[in-house]
Every structure is written in C-alpha cells, then in structure tokens.
Design a protein around this motif. Structure first.
Motif, PDB file in Angstrom:
ATOM      1  N   THR A 152      39.964  49.906  40.426  1.00 43.13           N
ATOM      2  CA  THR A 152      39.840  48.568  39.850  1.00 43.13           C
ATOM      3  C   THR A 152      39.704  47.531  40.951  1.00 43.13           C
ATOM      4  OG1 THR A 152      42.248  48.286  39.842  1.00 43.13           O
ATOM      5  CG2 THR A 152      41.238  49.163  37.835  1.00 43.13           C
ATOM      6  N   TYR A 153      39.366  46.331  40.549  1.00 47.90           N
ATOM      7  CA  TYR A 153      39.405  45.164  41.422  1.00 47.90           C
ATOM      8  C   TYR A 153      39.700  43.961  40.537  1.00 47.90           C
ATOM      9  CZ  TYR A 153      34.911  43.406  39.753  1.00 47.90           C
ATOM     10  OH  TYR A 153      33.906  42.904  38.957  1.00 47.90           O
ATOM     11  N   ARG A 154      40.008  42.853  41.172  1.00 48.96           N
ATOM     12  CA  ARG A 154      40.326  41.641  40.417  1.00 48.96           C
ATOM     13  C   ARG A 154      39.540  40.483  41.011  1.00 48.96           C
ATOM     14  NH1 ARG A 154      46.376  40.093  38.716  1.00 48.96           N
ATOM     15  NH2 ARG A 154      46.102  42.182  37.877  1.00 48.96           N
TER      16      ARG A 154
ATOM     17  N   ASP B 144      43.071  43.337  35.975  1.00 52.42           N
ATOM     18  CA  ASP B 144      42.124  44.096  36.782  1.00 52.42           C
ATOM     19  C   ASP B 144      40.884  44.441  35.968  1.00 52.42           C
ATOM     20  OD1 ASP B 144      43.794  44.059  38.950  1.00 52.42           O
ATOM     21  OD2 ASP B 144      44.712  45.988  38.506  1.00 52.42           O
TER      22      ASP B 144
END
Length: 841
Positions: free
Chosen positions: A85-87, A94
């Motif tokens: 994931t990333y944000r 996320d």
C-alpha cells in the motif's frame, strides 16, 4: 524414436509460438498511437519497435490471451495478499498499490550511459554539500548565490561546520529522469533528502519476476540484490564498531510510504524505529527496548531533516529525537542522509550545476537537466517574465507554486488575465521563491490496457548508493506512469501506477542474493532487540484479537439456533445476560436491545461501536500495520482477510453466524501461526502475554456473568460454550452442568488451556523470562502481581469461589496489564534506564 518425435514436436511448438508472438507484435505496432513530438521507449525514431521491446514482445505475444490474464491476476493477487500500500498526501487511509503489468525495458548500452550520468551527478552533489556546510568557498567566490541556499527551508544552520559522522553527506541519492527531445536521458529533479521508492522497486521486481519467471530469465535482467547488499555494507562500514546496530527512522504508520520503510527494514535486516523509540544518553543515540537502552550506531532516516531534533530544529516536531544534532556534533551516530542534505533538491540550484560541475569535477555534465532560471537573479527574472508564455513556473524550493493552489507547475498561457497579472506581480515582488523552467513533455512507454498496448508518460527514478568503492547504481529503478497522455509530472499521489524496470542484457547474468556466503556466516543464537514501541504494539495486537474472539463467541452463542433465543423464560433471561455483556463491552448500543434482530449483526460488524468484532479486528489491523517488518506475510494476510470478511455486509442471521464462525477459524489460524512460526524471543512473549491477559479477563467476566450463585443449567451451558469446554466437561463428569465443577473448569483447572489459572501460569512463565530492569534483585511489580494471583488460584476451592472473589480477580488482572505497560513500555523521561540490565533483549 519416441524421444526424437517429442523433441521435434517441442521445436515445432516453439516455432509456432514465435510466429504467433511476431504476428501479435506487428499488430500492436500498427495499433500503437505514438504521441507526436514525444520521445517514446517502445518505438525508435524510424517508427519500428526498439530491439529490446521486440525481444520482449516476441516471447510475451507467444502466450495465449488466457495465460496472459492469468499471470496478470497472479501479480495482482500477490500485491493484495502482501498488503502492498501507499498513502497519498491528504489521504486518511492506505491505497492499494497499482502496478503496471508491463515493465519498462532499457537496453544495456543505454543503461551504461544513464549510470555514468547518475554517478557523476551524485559525486557532484556530494561535493557541493561538503562545501555548503563546510568551507563555503562556492558562496564566497560567487559560484553560488547565498540567497539561493539560505532561502531554502532545508538549509540547516545548526549543522554548519559539523563533519558528517562516517565521512559522507549522501549515503543514497536518486534522480528522476525522462527521455529528452534529443533522445538522451534528462534529469527532471534530484532527490537528496531521503529518497523514496527503492523498497517499492524491490516489491515490483518480486511481483513481476514471479508472474513472468521464464520471460524474466530469458531477458537476462540483472538482480537488484547486489545494490542493496552494497548499500547495507557501506552503512555498516561507516559505523565505529564491527557489528553496528542500524535503524530505519520512520515517521510512523501514517507516513505516505510506511510500507516501504517496513520492507527495507525487513529486507536489509535493520530495526524499524520511530522518534519515540530513541533517546540520547552519553553522547550516543539509544533504542528504548524492553531490556533497557541499547546503543544505535547508524540511522537510515526517512524523516525530513527539519523534524529530526525539536531542540535545535522544528520545536513542534514529534517525529525526531531531542538532542540528535548535538550527538552528530560529537560524532556519536551516523545519519544517512546527513540532515540538511535536502537543500540540493531546490530547483533554485539547478541552473548553477553545469558551471559547478566544471569547477568541482573539471568536466561538463554528462546528463543534462531541464533548463532552469532562478528568478532571484535580475537577469534570469527578466528573461522569465519576457518569455512567460514559453516557460513553466515552479516553486524554487518546494513542490507547488507559492500563491497558487496547484501542486504542479503553473503555465501563464493557461491563466486568465487576473491570474496572469497576479503571477507577474508575485515574481516581481519576491523572485527568489520562483523558477522558470523549460516546458517538457515526458517521454512515454507502453502499458497494457484491455488487451492492447498504449503509450503513457513516465518518470524513472534511478538510485545510487555511496560505497567505499564509489557509487553503486541499482540496475533498474522505480518507474511511475501517468494515467493521462499529456502529463508533465508524475506523482503516486496523482493516481499514477508504478512499473518494474528491467535492464536487458544479451549476456547471461549471475544469480544474486542478499544472503551471505556460507563460509562467511558466524553461527548466532540471539533474541535480537525489541523496541518498547514494538513490544507495546505486539501486546495490544494480542489483546485486540482476543477481545474480538470473545465478542464473536458471544455473537455465536446468542445467534445460534440452539442458543438462548428459544422463547422460554430461562432462554430469555440468558439472552438478556449476553446482551448486557455486549452493551457493557461497547459491541452494541443500549437502544439495539429493543430490536433483537439487530443485536447480532451490530455486534459483528458495526463500524461505529468500538467493541464490535469489526472494530476490534480493524484496531488489530492498525496495530499490525506498525509491525509490518515483524509479521510474516501469512499472518498479515489472515488479519486482512478477517477485516475484509467482517466489513462485507450480511443480509440474514445465517450469514451473520457463518461470518462469525469463519472469523473464529481465522483467529485460530493466526494463533497457530504465532505459536508455531514465531521465534521464541521477547516479541512472541509480548504477543502471547497480550492474548493471555485478555483471555483471563474475559473468562473471569464470563464466569461472573453465567456462573453466579443461582445459575441454572442453561447459563452454565453457555459458559462452557464460551470457554470452549463442552467436550471436556461432558467427558469428565457425564452430568448436566453443575456450578462448582463448571467454575473449577473455567477458573481453577490448570490443565485447561482456556481457564484463568492456565493463563496466569503462562503469564508467570513469560514474565519470568523477560529482562530484569533493576539490579536490586527484588521481584518486580508485574511478576509480584502474577505470582500472587497464581498462588491464590492454586489454593482456591471451587465450592467456596464467590462472585466477589471473581470480581477481585478481574481487577487484579487489569492491574497486571497496566503494570506490564508501565514497566516495559514507558515513554518520555521514564524510559531512561541507567542501570546495567540483564536478561532477554
């Protein structure tokens, strides 16, 4: 004869596959809509596919359409199960990682030119930093305007004159590049602060090389492991002892790229630490662990420089370590990259780098960058204003243009008359905050969309690591692809997707791994270091999951066809007890008790009720997010699947019970993974301590609620169900439930793994194995409480066990949980432990 026929059939099949691949490649070339005037990685200037892409698509096109989709699905499934994931900035949750199914291909000759340019640029920036924070000759002699440096918020005066411990300002450098209009690679921006993307590049490679393993091998793609090995070894070499302790300093689980921080820590064998995990003592940085303060030698920081030390930098920061800058002055810790290195990311400096290269290196830049004019100089400002419609306006020091909402460049030609005049006035009044840059359209690469390839703009980030032998370049990099064909800049926060990067060779490459050679391994059996924060999170992960299990057992008991919802007075009374317990635990609201049909569904999956099974599993998931480097992929997958299952809306009672049953099975799977797969070090102990103390509390509450002095058969039967002891009781007594034997089984029986006595005995064993934090030799509070409870339970008699005794036991268990937290997870000044410590680290 048969073998010869099989060999001929195999050759014929391969030839047929090659012909099919070439046919599809020809079709894709015809359909590929190259953007006019934009450099493209797939097509050469003469309109045909580049050799490296022809080689790839000959093999790729030989795969059947169903097989291609199957492999794409395999890649997507791995990303989902691994929780990649990333944000994006401003996100509250996320996002799943978006990976292009086709890699970016670069031929070996092209790559060597790129490496030469990156290596030269990294060395140039290292020398510029050394001068800026050292002798200051470049400013004194007019090669760099002082205002261009001092105007940057990343220029840190407190580190001026501080030689970098370990000898280098830049340990890792990255450059964002794209193909220029002349076909050469151009630098779009420098990343000297704390370059992100290397961990995601590693994950991208893992996913795509598995999905297309044969194709990956046939393309002779160099492995990335030697780059990470060189980087790891260079950090170790810069420490001042042989076996240094290295940490990755992260802002925490709310960081945009926290997954990458955890990936790098796990892959490189470093500790993942936050600012609150660290303390300064005796001119050194130490980690707060459950065994006291442990020296940390090297910090690979992923926190912005200005947030590193609230005493000398940003006083409002909660991400750094008070006193860190003073430790740097006294050569007490190596920080990579050195605080203040982010000053070189300023666009204001780009226009001066060609001259600085000739001055410091004696040669021209091998790789050009976007033509840039810093408006802090009159001549450059006048030129920018004269050519305002031909250039893009950017902020000189940060992303975005001061005074405008856009995070990207501002084009005067696209502004209305009022906006254009506002831009002119701003540049004229304070030109040092702005730069003008040549308008560059990013080069494109093919992406797979609905069975066809189509061009999309991309930015390639190339990484360089400083080693004793010079700069090592990662063979590949981190590629970001824009969704719009006319993008001028690409950020993962703008809805872009990532791509793996394959450097393709005509020669076979060596298989590389980050694991050391067998003749270099020294046998070790050590528990390792467990930061107090990680221990705290493991403790609460165990508690949240055990609370979720207790709630699910109540849901199952209330909603089961054989449960207390059968209409009799006794059943109604038992159901009322379960409902009161669910209300007291925050699983359902008081008003829901008037509508029996809502109770079970609300207790199972209400997002608003903090005690519902869904809320508790989500709390466990959030806690597990901070432990990504310590949890196996299987454990993470189990937690993710539980959260997804409980979040899926159910429509009837049968579906509710089915969801509860399946989630209980998954909780059992997690417990099995923890029991059988986790190393028996302090981390496992704190996870199990959390589970045991919560189970003891819940079992005591169940017993008070359903084994009260006047309890009947039905209430006692519910208790046996809740503590999973029906089979044991029936086989032992061959009688209907009787109060004293049921109380004994649930509370006092040391052989029953669900009893309170069993939990307390296990807690005593765990606490005794944990480190002693004082040298006085006296029994410490957590163990004192646990030993007292164990003695009470060992001497108690079931016939004389009263409800008030059970209530006192529950309070003692809550006090034990609080004492463990205060003793092993202290914060602030209470975390400093000056005494010599012994025991498990």
């Amino acid at each position: 004869m048969a073998e010869g026929a099989a060999e001929q059939d195999d050759k014929a099949g391969k030839a047929q596959g090659q012909r099919e691949g070439q046919r599809r490649l020809a079709q894709w070339v015809r359909d590929y809509s190259r953007l006019p005037g934009i450099p493209d990685e797939f097509l050469s200037p003469d309109g045909g596919p580049r050799a490296v892409w022809s080689r790839f698509f000959d093999a790729f096109g030989a795969l059947a359409p169903d097989e291609i989709e199957r492999r794409f699905g395999m890649a997507d499934r791995h990303l989902r199960e691994a929780g990649v994931t990333y944000r994006a900035p401003g996100d509250s949750a996320d996002r799943p990682w978006s990976l292009s199914h086709l890699p970016l291909l670069i031929d070996e000759a092209d790559w060597q030119q790129l490496c030469a340019g990156i290596t030269q640029r990294a060395e140039l920036l290292e020398r510029v930093l050394r001068d800026i924070y050292g002798e200051g000759r470049l400013v004194a002699e007019g090669a760099l305007p002082a205002a261009a440096i001092a105007g940057s918020p990343e220029y840190l005066r407190p580190v001026c004159g501080v030689p970098p411990p370990g000898g280098r300002y830049l340990s890792i450098y990255a450059a964002d590049v794209g193909r220029g209009p002349d076909g050469r690679w151009w630098v779009l921006g420098d990343r000297t602060q704390a370059p992100s993307g290397a961990g995601y590049a590693l994950e991208n490679r893992l996913v795509l090389s598995r999905a297309f393993s044969d194709l990956y091998k046939s393309m002779n793609v160099p492995r990335v492991a030697p780059f990470f090995e060189a980087f790891r070894d260079s950090l170790r070499a810069r420490a001042d002892r042989d076996e240094p302790r290295i940490g990755v300093l992260t802002p925490g689980s709310f960081s945009e790229t926290y997954f990458e921080h955890a990936t790098l820590a796990r892959y490189l064998g470093f500790l993942l630490v936050e600012g609150d995990d660290l303390a300064v003592s005796d001119n050194r940085v130490h980690i707060r662990t459950v065994a006291g303060l442990k020296r940390l030698d090297v910090l690979l920081r992923r926190v912005d420089s200005n947030s590193l030390d609230p005493l000398e930098l940003d006083a409002s920061s909660h991400l750094g370590v008070p006193g860190l800058i003073d430790v740097l002055r006294k050569d007490g810790v190596v920080v990579a990259n050195m605080p203040g290195s982010g000053v070189l990311e300023a666009r204001a400096l780009l226009g001066f780098l060609p001259a600085l290269s000739r001055r410091l290196l004696g040669e021209d830049l091998k790789m050009p960058h976007i033509a840039t004019w810093w408006c802090g100089q009159r001549n450059a400002r006048d030129e920018v204003l004269a050519r305002l419609d031909e250039v893009a306006i950017e902020g000189a020091y940060r992303r975005g243009v001061p005074g405008f909402d856009s995070l990207g460049p501002v084009l005067a030609s696209e502004l209305d008359a009022g906006g254009r005049q506002r831009l002119i006035d701003a540049i004229s009044a304070r030109g040092m905050d702005y730069v003008g840059q040549e308008v560059v359209r990013l080069s494109t690469m093919p992406v797979w969309e609905q069975g066809q390839i189509t061009p999309r703009p991309f930015v390639l980030r190339v990484f360089a690591a400083a080693t004793p032998d010079g700069w090592a370049i990662m063979p590949g990099g981190f590629c970001r692809i824009a969704e719009q064909p006319d993008a001028r800049a690409v950020s993962m926060g703008d809805g872009a997707r990532a791509a793996d990067v394959w450097v393709v060779s005509n020669k076979q490459v060596a298989t590389a791994t980050l694991l050391p050679a067998t003749d270099k391994v020294r046998i070790r059996r050590i528990a390792g270091v467990l930061p107090s924060r990680a221990a705290d999170n493991l403790f609460w992960l165990g508690r949240y999951l055990e609370r979720a299990e207790a709630t699910l057992r109540l849901v199952r008991a209330l909603g089961s066809p054989s449960g207390p919802n059968k209409g009799t007075a006794a059943s109604a009374q038992s159901a009322e007890r379960i409902q009161r317990l669910l209300v007291a635990w925050g699983a359902v609201s008081q008003s829901s008790r008037t509508a029996a049909g809502r109770i079970v569904a609300e207790a199972l999956q209400s997002a608003e009720r903090f005690g519902s099974a869904l809320s508790l599993v989500r709390a466990a998931q959030r806690t597990a997010t901070s432990l990504r480097e310590r949890l196996s992929p299987d454990a993470w997958q189990v937690i993710t699947e539980m959260a997804e299952r409980l979040a899926y809306e159910v429509e009837d009672d049968d579906s509710v019970l089915s969801a509860a049953e399946l989630t209980l099975q998954e909780l059992a799977s997690f417990a099995g993974l923890a029991q059988e797969n986790m190393n028996r070090a302090a981390g496992w102990r704190f996870l199990d301590i959390g589970r045991r103390v919560e189970r003891a509390i819940n079992t005591t509450r169940f017993t008070r609620q359903f084994a009260y002095d006047e309890a009947g058969d039905e209430d006692l039967d519910i208790l046996l169900t809740l503590v999973d002891c029906q089979i044991t009781y029936r086989s032992r007594y061959l009688l209907a439930p009787i109060l004293a034997p049921v109380r004994d089984l649930a509370v006092l029986d040391g052989y029953n793994p669900r009893s309170v006595a069993f939990q307390v005995t296990t807690l005593n064993e765990h606490i005794a194995a944990l480190p002693s934090l004082k040298e006085h030799g006296l029994i410490e509070k957590p163990q004192r409480l646990a030993v007292a409870m164990q003695a009470m339970l060992a001497t108690a008699e079931a016939e004389k066990l009263e409800v008030k005794t059970l209530f006192a036991l529950e309070q003692d268990l809550l006090s034990l949980a609080e004492a463990i937290g205060q003793h092993y997870f202290p914060h602030g000044p209470n975390a400093a432990r000056p005494e010599k410590l012994t025991g498990l680290a």
